[in-house]
Design an enzyme around this catalytic site. Structure first.
Site, PDB file in Angstrom:
ATOM      1  N   GLY A 233      44.713 -77.899  31.942  1.00 47.31           N
ATOM      2  CA  GLY A 233      45.178 -76.521  31.869  1.00 47.31           C
ATOM      3  C   GLY A 233      44.293 -75.632  31.009  1.00 47.31           C
TER       4      GLY A 233
ATOM      5  N   ASP B 232      47.414 -80.811  35.729  1.00 49.66           N
ATOM      6  CA  ASP B 232      47.563 -82.263  35.851  1.00 49.66           C
ATOM      7  C   ASP B 232      48.928 -82.753  35.377  1.00 49.66           C
ATOM      8  OD1 ASP B 232      47.008 -81.781  33.154  1.00 49.66           O
ATOM      9  OD2 ASP B 232      45.114 -82.887  33.165  1.00 49.66           O
TER      10      ASP B 232
END
Length: 513
Positions: free
Chosen positions: A82, A246
């Site tokens: 991120g 993720d």
């Protein structure tokens, strides 16, 4: 060449990347790694940057290998870490360097942004009310604010903002998109509506023209563009957007039989370089308690919320290996765990979230300095350092568990650990003991699995006749049937009470990242 119908997950982590093929066979999901490559940031002058050109070359190579191996490829999708982003100019080229979240330019920017938003605690409260996100200097908000404050030319010439997964989807398909779960990590999005907080961005001098509306996981962008098809051999393969963050993908793979409950009895730890510990909920918790505990409300699939805390994870453990290797010892992960298991308990307490461990030049040196500064003895064996890294992480999990139970208003009975950390049996047992809870570890490849099943949902390979939440429960059922898990029960929880009290005091006097 095999005729099995496969989906391709491009799974990019902060230290490595893979292309993984997945397919359903008899109702079970099978995986095969097609291509693996390193993801090493590079220092250019004094700027730490991602080598996106190398990553793109490796992705294309992995897709080329896959195209030669599988005859029927149904889709491809990318997940990444991120907060990091790419700026694109009007000519479809990079507008500037792609910074690594550990780049030093964000130092001090969090406090400066709070001052700009009203000053000190008032500014902090305004940002949290707007975004519901925990405060970390690595957040996209402070990266962009730093760029604005430093007068970076890239902000002036950029036309489009893309998160990392969106960038590679654009290279694959030629279509721009900003996926919702990763956008939610930026600290720039309203957690209730999913809309960009443009008023806040304008106050901070960040150009709002860069931000397009977000898209949901499962969106089909279209086929790979002609240049990619020619280079890889993929033809008419759709690019399907998974949960590109993720952790968003990893949480889909938690092998439970429900989805986004109001009163959860389980939590997850997505364990890798970072540990993301939290609960999957139906709605965000944007309140004073959440702000005080510095938890975050990130978006999940199907409108769910991931109420979680970012924790330093296995970063210290990983960096200790590099420190020892620089000294000339080639120690394996298995040897490190073995040496840690043989070391004395609680010889040194480490807070994985202490600022000293964010990006030191040498982790072993940083830990020795931390020990001296906090009045603790410096261990004599490497095994003691390894053990301290794992014990500190388990103790942080214990604190986080208590905070989670306060926020959700219910007792959490089971901790599900997914990702690479599941292979560290010592850490899993420490977590069960420190938290005095049942720990269920697995699956290991949670992020790639979540990426794949979301592609299968997007292409209707997995589909419930009810609704999307039922489809996600169906996907989790497939995960439960497909991958073994390991269960750990508390063995010596009482031995952690004293160290836990010392840890809280240590962390309270420390400087969190």
């Amino acid at each position: 060449m095999t005729e099995k119908s496969v989906h391709l997950a491009v799974d990019l982590g902060a230290s490595s990347g893979r292309v993984i093929a997945g397919w359903l066979d008899g109702g079970k999901l099978s995986l095969e790694e097609v291509h693996r490559f390193a993801n090493d940031p590079v220092l250019i002058q004094d700027s730490l940057q991602w080598n996106v050109h190398s990553l793109w070359a490796e992705i294309r190579e992995g897709l080329r290998v896959a195209a030669g191996k599988y005859q029927a490829i149904r889709s491809v999708g990318v997940d990444t870490w991120g907060v990091d982003y790419v700026l694109i100019d009007r000519n479809g080229q990079l507008a500037g360097p792609v910074r690594n979240y550990r780049d030093s330019r964000t130092q001090g920017m969090l406090s400066r942004a709070c001052e700009r938003m009203g000053g000190g605690e008032a500014g902090r409260a305004a940002i949290f009310a707007a975004t519901g996100l925990q405060f970390m200097e690595i957040n996209t908000l402070y990266q962009l604010f730093a760029a604005a404050e430093h007068g970076e030319r890239s902000l002036e010439i950029a036309d489009h903002f893309l998160m990392m997964g969106d960038f590679f989807h654009w290279l694959l398909s030629g279509k721009r998109s900003i996926e919702a779960t990763n956008a939610s990590t930026t600290q720039m999005v309203d957690p209730a509506t999913g809309q960009w907080q443009t008023s806040m961005l304008e106050q901070l001098g960040i150009p709002t023209r860069l931000f397009e509306p977000t898209v949901q996981p499962g969106t089909i962008l279209g086929p790979v563009q002609a240049s990619v098809a020619e280079a890889t051999g993929l033809k008419d393969v759709p690019v399907v957007v998974p949960a590109t963050h993720d952790t968003g993908s990893a949480v889909i793979s938690v092998p439970v039989d429900d989805f986004a409950p109001e009163q959860p009895s389980w939590c997850y730890i997505s364990s890798g370089t970072w540990s993301l510990m939290g609960c999957e909920l139906a709605s965000p918790r944007v309140n004073e308690v959440c702000s005080q505990l510095n938890f975050t409300n990130e978006g999940g699939v199907a409108g769910s919320t991931r109420l979680l805390k970012n924790i330093g994870g296995l970063w210290i453990f990983q960096q200790l290996r590099k420190s020892v290797q620089r000294q000339g010892s080639d120690v394996s992960w298995e040897q490190m765990v073995q040496q840690a298991s043989e070391a004395s308990e609680f010889e040194l307490l480490l807070d994985p979230d202490h600022r000293a461990f964010v990006a030191p030049q040498d982790m072993l040196t940083a830990i020795k300095a931390f020990a001296s500064e906090t009045g603790q003895p410096v261990p004599e064996s490497n095994g003691a350092f390894y053990r301290a890294a794992l014990e500190g992480l388990a103790l942080r999990y214990r604190v986080c568990l208590g905070d989670l139970e306060t926020l959700v208003g219910s007792r959490i009975e089971t901790i599900h650990i997914v990702g690479g950390g599941t292979m560290n049996a010592l850490l899993c047992q420490m977590t069960a003991d420190a938290c005095n809870r049942t720990v269920v570890a697995g699956p290991v490849e949670a992020t790639a699995i979540g990426n794949l099943v979301m592609q299968m949902i997007g292409t209707e390979v997995i589909k419930s006749d009810a609704d999307l939440s039922a489809t996600i429960r169906m996907a989790r059922g497939i995960v439960r049937e497909s991958f073994a898990v390991q269960t750990y029960q508390p063995e010596n929880p009482d031995r952690w009470d004293g160290p836990a009290a010392r840890f809280v005091e240590l962390a309270g006097h420390g400087a969190s990242a």
